[in-house]
Design a protein around this motif. Structure first.
Motif, short mmCIF file in Angstrom:
data_model
loop_
_atom_site.label_atom_id
_atom_site.label_comp_id
_atom_site.label_asym_id
_atom_site.label_seq_id
_atom_site.Cartn_x
_atom_site.Cartn_y
_atom_site.Cartn_z
N GLN A 66 0.72 -0.88 0.00
CA GLN A 66 -0.09 -0.14 0.11
C GLN A 66 0.89 1.17 -0.02
N VAL A 67 1.98 1.31 0.84
CA VAL A 67 2.76 2.48 0.86
C VAL A 67 3.67 2.48 -0.58
N SER A 68 3.87 1.48 -1.03
CA SER A 68 4.56 1.45 -2.45
C SER A 68 3.90 1.85 -3.40
N ARG A 69 2.21 1.50 -3.46
CA ARG A 69 1.64 2.04 -4.12
C ARG A 69 1.37 3.59 -4.24
N LEU A 70 1.21 4.04 -3.25
CA LEU A 70 1.05 5.47 -3.05
C LEU A 70 2.60 5.99 -3.56
N VAL A 71 3.49 5.43 -3.39
CA VAL A 71 4.86 5.94 -3.88
C VAL A 71 4.55 6.26 -5.38
N PRO A 118 8.81 1.58 5.34
CA PRO A 118 8.67 1.49 3.72
C PRO A 118 9.60 0.43 3.16
N SER A 119 9.57 -0.09 2.14
CA SER A 119 10.23 -1.05 1.57
C SER A 119 11.61 -0.41 0.89
N VAL A 120 12.68 0.16 1.52
CA VAL A 120 13.29 0.86 1.09
C VAL A 120 14.60 0.19 -0.03
N GLY A 121 14.66 -1.11 -0.09
CA GLY A 121 15.26 -1.88 -1.07
C GLY A 121 14.37 -1.55 -2.31
N SER A 122 13.09 -1.87 -2.19
CA SER A 122 12.34 -1.57 -3.66
C SER A 122 12.44 -0.17 -4.14
N MET A 123 12.52 0.88 -3.02
CA MET A 123 12.76 2.21 -3.57
C MET A 123 14.19 2.37 -4.04
N VAL A 124 15.28 1.89 -3.74
CA VAL A 124 16.35 1.94 -4.45
C VAL A 124 16.32 1.39 -5.97
N GLY A 337 5.23 -3.64 -7.34
CA GLY A 337 5.50 -5.07 -7.82
C GLY A 337 6.56 -5.45 -6.86
N LEU A 338 7.77 -4.69 -6.99
CA LEU A 338 8.97 -5.08 -5.98
C LEU A 338 8.32 -5.35 -4.51
N SER A 339 7.61 -4.51 -4.07
CA SER A 339 7.02 -4.62 -2.77
C SER A 339 6.19 -5.73 -2.38
#
Length: 421
Positions: A66-71, A118-124, A337-339
């Protein structure tokens, strides 16, 4: 550092966001094992420790996508900072409740709040994807570098978490994890030039990335793989304690991560050809087979050797998995997707750590290694059954590629909205 790695880090901002990502993802390896160590130190109950670790994993599994979708919709900075503050405040409350001996239900309540991390690895990885969207070979090397960084995190994290919680005070490990999270996320989100621009409204599907059949196969497989990872951590801490060297469990887990780290570094120098789905299937099966020697270990030295060789299959499989996510998920939903991969692993880790904790409480650490063995076998079965859905890999629509806000990731033909913060 070899030439391919020098090349990817030569891009403006690459070293900065990768370093921030390393710091920000330290809680990935510290928080769960830190909670297990803290609670076992304070109460001596591995069942409770495993249940809390499982609750954290499940909370992260629910909140992460959900956090990553908002990102994907609003950008990393606008979403990650508030989510991180919630997680940090919950971590502080969790440590206070443990130290003060508050009712057990408060521990579970605050762990739920920690799950907003947050999934920091996905963000990077999303930043690397925006930077090298048009260079598959460099993106492969970048994913391999991130896999190596993941393993560095898993080498250093347990050493810090277990060492601090056993040698200083029980709450020290999770406390430092919270500090790393806040520092890493705020450093990462301060780097606006390499932040992927939110997907334009015209390219948003409005649905979940899980609509992809290929992604569903990867996620379900990662549930079983997460069970392997989560259970090994809990059982290894208990195994080391049974042998009178609880603090040495961090060293043993570090050896496991070291094997994966070395394999990932070598894999990044290669540019494998052929079907990535087949390569992924073989990697999952190799992880499953590597669990067999754990059923026979009798001391910490043999366990460390077995885990080192088990680690060799991890990083190459993870790198291939990230590439498959890139093939099967629209770029407008790429971070989500990564999250979902992290979510699948978190759910599996929750189940694996909980079951492993119960087995250890009931029968001891030796039989506990049957849990990762069963998890690895299940992952191989799911991978075999879902393999056909992963090939051939569909191509993503290039019109929806999110570029970085500025610098090397922005192309001249991108719209002004995609290049300007």
């Amino acid at each position: 550092m070899s030439s391919p790695y020098r090349a990817i880090f030569a891009a403006p901002g690459a070293k900065g966001f990768s370093a921030a990502g390393l710091l920000g993802r330290m809680p990935l390896s510290m928080m769960g094992i830190g909670i297990v160590t803290m609670v076992s130190e304070l109460t001596g109950r591995y069942g409770l420790a495993g249940a809390l670790s499982a609750t954290l994993a499940l909370a992260t599994a629910v909140m992460g996508p959900q956090v990553s979708r908002l990102v994907d919709r609003h950008g990393q900075r606008r979403v990650m900072r508030p989510a991180t503050l919630v997680a940090a405040a919950s971590t502080a409350a969790l440590l206070l409740s443990a130290q003060q001996g508050w009712p057990e239900w408060t521990l579970f309540l605050f762990v739920l709040g920690v799950g907003t991390v947050p999934s920091v690895g996905s963000m990077v990885r999303a930043r690397w994807s925006a930077l090298y969207a048009d260079s598959p070979e460099r993106l492969h090397t970048a994913y391999s570098a991130e896999s190596v960084i993941d393993e560095v995190v898993f080498i250093a994290g347990p050493l810090l978490a277990i060492g601090l919680s056993t040698g200083w005070f029980p709450e020290a490990g999770p406390l430092l994890a919270g500090v790393f999270l806040v520092a890493g996320v705020f450093w990462l989100t301060a780097q606006r030039a390499t932040e992927p621009a939110p997907a334009p409204a015209a390219h948003r599907s409005g649905g979940s990335a899980l609509r992809s059949r290929g992604l569903r196969v990867l996620v379900v497989t990662f549930v079983a793989t997460g069970g392997l990872f989560g259970s090994i951590e809990v059982v290894t801490v208990a195994f080391a304690e049974e042998h009178g060297h609880k603090a040495a469990s961090s060293l043993v887990l570090a050896v496991w991560a070291l094997g994966s780290c070395l394999a990932g570094a070598v894999f990044g120098l290669l540019h494998p050809k052929g079907d990535p789905a087949l390569r992924w299937l073989l990697g999952v099966c190799a992880m499953a087979v590597s669990m067999i020697p754990l059923q026979l270990v009798g001391n910490l030295a043999v366990l460390a050797v077995a885990l080192f060789f088990a680690g060799l299959a991890i990083a190459p499989t993870m790198v291939t998995t990230m590439a498959l996510v890139g093939h099967h998920v629209p770029r407008a939903n790429f971070t989500e997707g990564l999250s979902w991969m992290s979510t699948g692993m978190a759910v599996g880790a929750a189940l694996g750590s909980s079951v492993a904790g119960s087995v250890v409480d009931a029968a001891g650490a030796g039989p506990g290694y049957a849990v990762p063995g069963a998890s690895g076998a299940l992952a191989a079965v799911v991978a075999f059954l879902g393999y056909r859905r992963l090939r051939p890999a569909p191509e993503r629509a290039e019109a929806s590629v999110p570029r970085a806000r500025g610098g090397a990731g922005a192309h001249d033909g991108d719209s002004e909205d995609e290049r300007v913060a």
